[in-house]
Motif scaffolding. Sequence first.
Motif, PDB file in Angstrom:
ATOM      1  N   THR A 207       6.623  10.530   5.086  1.00 49.45           N
ATOM      2  CA  THR A 207       5.947   9.692   4.240  1.00 49.45           C
ATOM      3  C   THR A 207       4.314   9.990   4.676  1.00 49.45           C
ATOM      4  O   THR A 207       3.427  10.152   3.834  1.00 49.45           O
ATOM      5  N   ALA A 208       4.017  10.150   5.999  1.00 46.49           N
ATOM      6  CA  ALA A 208       2.500  10.182   6.559  1.00 46.49           C
ATOM      7  C   ALA A 208       2.125  11.827   6.141  1.00 46.49           C
ATOM      8  O   ALA A 208       1.207  11.970   5.420  1.00 46.49           O
ATOM      9  N   VAL A 209       3.158  12.595   6.108  1.00 48.99           N
ATOM     10  CA  VAL A 209       2.883  14.132   5.541  1.00 48.99           C
ATOM     11  C   VAL A 209       2.363  13.943   4.315  1.00 48.99           C
ATOM     12  O   VAL A 209       1.281  14.812   3.776  1.00 48.99           O
ATOM     13  N   PHE A 210       2.964  13.547   3.309  1.00 52.54           N
ATOM     14  CA  PHE A 210       2.919  13.549   1.892  1.00 52.54           C
ATOM     15  C   PHE A 210       1.911  12.496   1.552  1.00 52.54           C
ATOM     16  O   PHE A 210       0.869  13.198   0.667  1.00 52.54           O
ATOM     17  N   GLY A 211       2.003  11.351   1.735  1.00 50.67           N
ATOM     18  CA  GLY A 211       0.826  10.269   1.477  1.00 50.67           C
ATOM     19  C   GLY A 211      -0.518  10.632   1.980  1.00 50.67           C
ATOM     20  O   GLY A 211      -1.379  10.707   1.057  1.00 50.67           O
ATOM     21  N   PHE A 212      -0.652  11.085   2.997  1.00 50.69           N
ATOM     22  CA  PHE A 212      -1.981  11.114   3.712  1.00 50.69           C
ATOM     23  C   PHE A 212      -2.468  12.640   3.125  1.00 50.69           C
ATOM     24  O   PHE A 212      -3.949  12.734   3.196  1.00 50.69           O
ATOM     25  N   PRO A 257      -4.470  -6.904   9.135  1.00 53.78           N
ATOM     26  CA  PRO A 257      -3.863  -8.339   8.954  1.00 53.78           C
ATOM     27  C   PRO A 257      -2.770  -8.165   7.766  1.00 53.78           C
ATOM     28  O   PRO A 257      -1.740  -8.879   7.935  1.00 53.78           O
ATOM     29  N   LEU A 258      -3.084  -7.321   6.811  1.00 54.60           N
ATOM     30  CA  LEU A 258      -1.937  -7.191   5.843  1.00 54.60           C
ATOM     31  C   LEU A 258      -0.745  -6.760   6.521  1.00 54.60           C
ATOM     32  O   LEU A 258       0.343  -7.140   6.021  1.00 54.60           O
ATOM     33  N   THR A 259      -0.725  -5.770   7.341  1.00 55.73           N
ATOM     34  CA  THR A 259       0.480  -5.201   7.760  1.00 55.73           C
ATOM     35  C   THR A 259       1.245  -6.155   8.756  1.00 55.73           C
ATOM     36  O   THR A 259       2.451  -6.237   8.739  1.00 55.73           O
ATOM     37  N   ASP A 260       0.525  -7.177   9.616  1.00 52.82           N
ATOM     38  CA  ASP A 260       1.015  -7.975  10.420  1.00 52.82           C
ATOM     39  C   ASP A 260       1.756  -9.044   9.497  1.00 52.82           C
ATOM     40  O   ASP A 260       2.789  -9.312   9.861  1.00 52.82           O
ATOM     41  N   ARG A 261       1.413  -9.161   8.271  1.00 52.70           N
ATOM     42  CA  ARG A 261       2.060 -10.272   7.332  1.00 52.70           C
ATOM     43  C   ARG A 261       3.141  -9.529   6.578  1.00 52.70           C
ATOM     44  O   ARG A 261       4.485 -10.177   6.512  1.00 52.70           O
ATOM     45  N   ALA A 262       2.988  -8.216   6.136  1.00 57.90           N
ATOM     46  CA  ALA A 262       4.124  -7.731   5.349  1.00 57.90           C
ATOM     47  C   ALA A 262       4.038  -6.038   5.484  1.00 57.90           C
ATOM     48  O   ALA A 262       3.352  -5.698   4.611  1.00 57.90           O
ATOM     49  N   LEU A 263       4.943  -5.554   6.460  1.00 57.15           N
ATOM     50  CA  LEU A 263       4.667  -4.221   6.855  1.00 57.15           C
ATOM     51  C   LEU A 263       4.831  -3.184   5.505  1.00 57.15           C
ATOM     52  O   LEU A 263       4.049  -2.415   5.077  1.00 57.15           O
ATOM     53  N   ARG A 264       6.035  -3.151   5.035  1.00 55.50           N
ATOM     54  CA  ARG A 264       6.511  -2.382   3.676  1.00 55.50           C
ATOM     55  C   ARG A 264       5.728  -2.799   2.570  1.00 55.50           C
ATOM     56  O   ARG A 264       5.181  -1.546   1.819  1.00 55.50           O
ATOM     57  N   PRO A 265       5.728  -4.086   2.328  1.00 56.58           N
ATOM     58  CA  PRO A 265       4.548  -4.122   0.836  1.00 56.58           C
ATOM     59  C   PRO A 265       3.140  -3.471   1.144  1.00 56.58           C
ATOM     60  O   PRO A 265       2.527  -2.999   0.124  1.00 56.58           O
ATOM     61  N   THR A 266       2.842  -3.744   2.338  1.00 56.65           N
ATOM     62  CA  THR A 266       1.147  -3.027   2.631  1.00 56.65           C
ATOM     63  C   THR A 266       1.366  -1.317   2.307  1.00 56.65           C
ATOM     64  O   THR A 266       0.401  -0.721   1.967  1.00 56.65           O
ATOM     65  N   LEU A 267       2.614  -0.897   2.984  1.00 63.67           N
ATOM     66  CA  LEU A 267       2.531   0.491   2.796  1.00 63.67           C
ATOM     67  C   LEU A 267       2.634   1.063   1.293  1.00 63.67           C
ATOM     68  O   LEU A 267       1.937   1.909   0.980  1.00 63.67           O
ATOM     69  N   TYR A 268       3.510   0.287   0.844  1.00 58.99           N
ATOM     70  CA  TYR A 268       3.941   0.714  -0.514  1.00 58.99           C
ATOM     71  C   TYR A 268       2.503   0.675  -1.678  1.00 58.99           C
ATOM     72  O   TYR A 268       2.107   1.186  -2.341  1.00 58.99           O
ATOM     73  N   GLY A 269       1.724  -0.744  -1.356  1.00 65.62           N
ATOM     74  CA  GLY A 269       0.658  -0.981  -2.124  1.00 65.62           C
ATOM     75  C   GLY A 269      -0.496  -0.065  -1.868  1.00 65.62           C
ATOM     76  O   GLY A 269      -1.263   0.525  -2.631  1.00 65.62           O
ATOM     77  N   SER A 270      -0.645   0.301  -0.630  1.00 66.08           N
ATOM     78  CA  SER A 270      -1.679   1.264  -0.080  1.00 66.08           C
ATOM     79  C   SER A 270      -1.422   2.911  -0.891  1.00 66.08           C
ATOM     80  O   SER A 270      -2.414   3.305  -1.323  1.00 66.08           O
ATOM     81  N   LEU A 271      -0.184   3.283  -0.693  1.00 68.94           N
ATOM     82  CA  LEU A 271      -0.022   4.394  -1.423  1.00 68.94           C
ATOM     83  C   LEU A 271      -0.049   4.456  -2.863  1.00 68.94           C
ATOM     84  O   LEU A 271      -0.527   5.314  -3.428  1.00 68.94           O
ATOM     85  N   PHE A 303      -7.399   5.130   4.304  1.00 68.38           N
ATOM     86  CA  PHE A 303      -7.111   4.932   5.591  1.00 68.38           C
ATOM     87  C   PHE A 303      -6.376   3.488   5.575  1.00 68.38           C
ATOM     88  O   PHE A 303      -5.804   3.153   6.573  1.00 68.38           O
ATOM     89  N   MET A 304      -6.175   2.799   4.553  1.00 71.50           N
ATOM     90  CA  MET A 304      -5.250   1.675   4.542  1.00 71.50           C
ATOM     91  C   MET A 304      -3.694   2.183   4.920  1.00 71.50           C
ATOM     92  O   MET A 304      -3.100   1.437   5.297  1.00 71.50           O
ATOM     93  N   THR A 305      -3.471   3.289   4.703  1.00 70.53           N
ATOM     94  CA  THR A 305      -1.963   3.684   4.870  1.00 70.53           C
ATOM     95  C   THR A 305      -1.714   4.072   6.294  1.00 70.53           C
ATOM     96  O   THR A 305      -0.677   4.079   6.734  1.00 70.53           O
ATOM     97  N   THR A 306      -2.743   4.139   7.076  1.00 71.25           N
ATOM     98  CA  THR A 306      -2.616   4.593   8.560  1.00 71.25           C
ATOM     99  C   THR A 306      -1.914   3.514   9.196  1.00 71.25           C
ATOM    100  O   THR A 306      -1.048   3.718  10.034  1.00 71.25           O
ATOM    101  N   THR A 387       4.165  -7.972  13.417  1.00 70.84           N
ATOM    102  CA  THR A 387       4.214  -7.553  14.768  1.00 70.84           C
ATOM    103  C   THR A 387       2.455  -7.114  14.850  1.00 70.84           C
ATOM    104  O   THR A 387       1.812  -6.759  13.860  1.00 70.84           O
ATOM    105  N   ARG A 388       1.967  -7.356  16.128  1.00 72.18           N
ATOM    106  CA  ARG A 388       0.460  -6.816  16.326  1.00 72.18           C
ATOM    107  C   ARG A 388       0.322  -5.335  16.243  1.00 72.18           C
ATOM    108  O   ARG A 388       1.177  -4.691  16.845  1.00 72.18           O
ATOM    109  N   VAL A 389      -0.436  -4.847  15.388  1.00 76.29           N
ATOM    110  CA  VAL A 389      -0.719  -3.430  15.175  1.00 76.29           C
ATOM    111  C   VAL A 389      -2.073  -3.276  15.161  1.00 76.29           C
ATOM    112  O   VAL A 389      -3.066  -3.771  14.943  1.00 76.29           O
ATOM    113  N   VAL A 390      -2.324  -2.148  16.064  1.00 70.33           N
ATOM    114  CA  VAL A 390      -3.578  -1.342  16.114  1.00 70.33           C
ATOM    115  C   VAL A 390      -3.582  -0.084  15.658  1.00 70.33           C
ATOM    116  O   VAL A 390      -2.571   0.598  16.342  1.00 70.33           O
ATOM    117  N   THR A 391      -4.216   0.675  14.746  1.00 69.31           N
ATOM    118  CA  THR A 391      -3.934   2.104  14.492  1.00 69.31           C
ATOM    119  C   THR A 391      -4.226   2.896  15.680  1.00 69.31           C
ATOM    120  O   THR A 391      -5.058   2.767  16.617  1.00 69.31           O
TER     121      THR A 391
END
Length: 409
Positions: A207-212, A257-271, A303-306, A387-391
């Motif tokens: 996903t990172a390869v194509f999306g980014f 903060p968005l990823t902490d609340r909902a991982l996959r929806p944040t990924l879908y929405g950013s892409l 960079f919201m996708t990262t 989960t607690r996330v940091v780029t």
Amino acid sequence: MPLALLALAVSAFGIGTTEFVMMGLLPNVADDLHTSVPTAGYLVSAYAIGVVIGAPLLTALGSRVPRKRMLLLLMAVFTVGNLASALAPGFGTLVGARILAGLPHGAFFGVGAVVAARLVREGRQARAVATMFLGLTVANIVGVPAATLLGQHLGWRATFLVVAAIGLVAMAALARLVPQVPVDGHQGLGRELRALGNRQVLLGLLTAVFGFAGVFAVYSYLSSMTTEAMGFGESSVTLVLALFGIGMTLGALVAGPLTDRALRPTLYGSLAALAFVLVGFRYALTVPALALVAVVVLGAVGFMTTTPLQMLVMNKAKTAPTLASASNHSAFNLANAGGAWLGGAAIAAGWGWSSPALVGAALALVGLAIAVTAGLLDRTPRNGAATRVVTGSPRTDEPAPSAEPARAE
């Protein structure tokens, strides 16, 4: 926060500067080495290829090397690569030097994130890693525009000489400030490789390869778009690059903060947002004021996708995250290489300076399709749990294996 984090941040600043500065220098390099801008774009791909190769390879080779020594060795390779770039006599040599400079990139961030987390007490690891990656963020706001301006006035070789000097400063800071951090006896290359083979990890990397790649199809040629499509002078390139860096920072801040609340929806929405913005970017280029706004927005959604991608890979790798973390940087830089190549191909085909935006939109949609497929295949009960996330080095929802604390010198 320990001063050792400052040494890691300075190192990240140098790495971030050399990674992205070539985008702003493409016209200068192309003119000096008597080649076209699309051909010079291969220098962007060359660095990315170095990261793709070096991240898993150097991480594997250094799996038993003490962490402080490993960081110093990686920064030494980085410094030599940038010095070689400054002294390269021709295009082919410069390509090789850029590959060399990119080799330590992913391994440094993979190891550095582990070191940063061990420098502080429990509950402050995320902030420690964020402090290290602050150097990468500052590089995109200050380092890249300043280095581009330097290259425009003193020549592109001067830029890489300065970056090599930053590498020397970073090595001195690492040697002086970073304590000895022992290798975790629970971690081994076999365990790391098994974690990397997890299906969800592999789909996250894909996903990172194509999306980014959608981001880099445009960003690789942003300096040329500034003068050729937006109608600004060369002096405005540094402003445009700084605006992109500001957007990148805003996107990263929002994504956490968005990823902490909902991982996959944040990924879908950013892409999905990335694909939409890239299409709009194609038309915004003809209106200078709107184009500047579009640059900020593109940096933000790109960079919201990262963060969700990094969290997903680290979460699924569970207790063997080092190689997965390094490989995620390989994936992002493979996106860098592919996006630059495809964007350059569109320009070379005569489709215009705005055509990379549409290429990028198509790539973002492919990344979204892969992400959705991965989500459908994922049967983990706690999928999407906070989960607690940091780029660069997110914390997983499982406890990390026990490790000895860092030993101050």
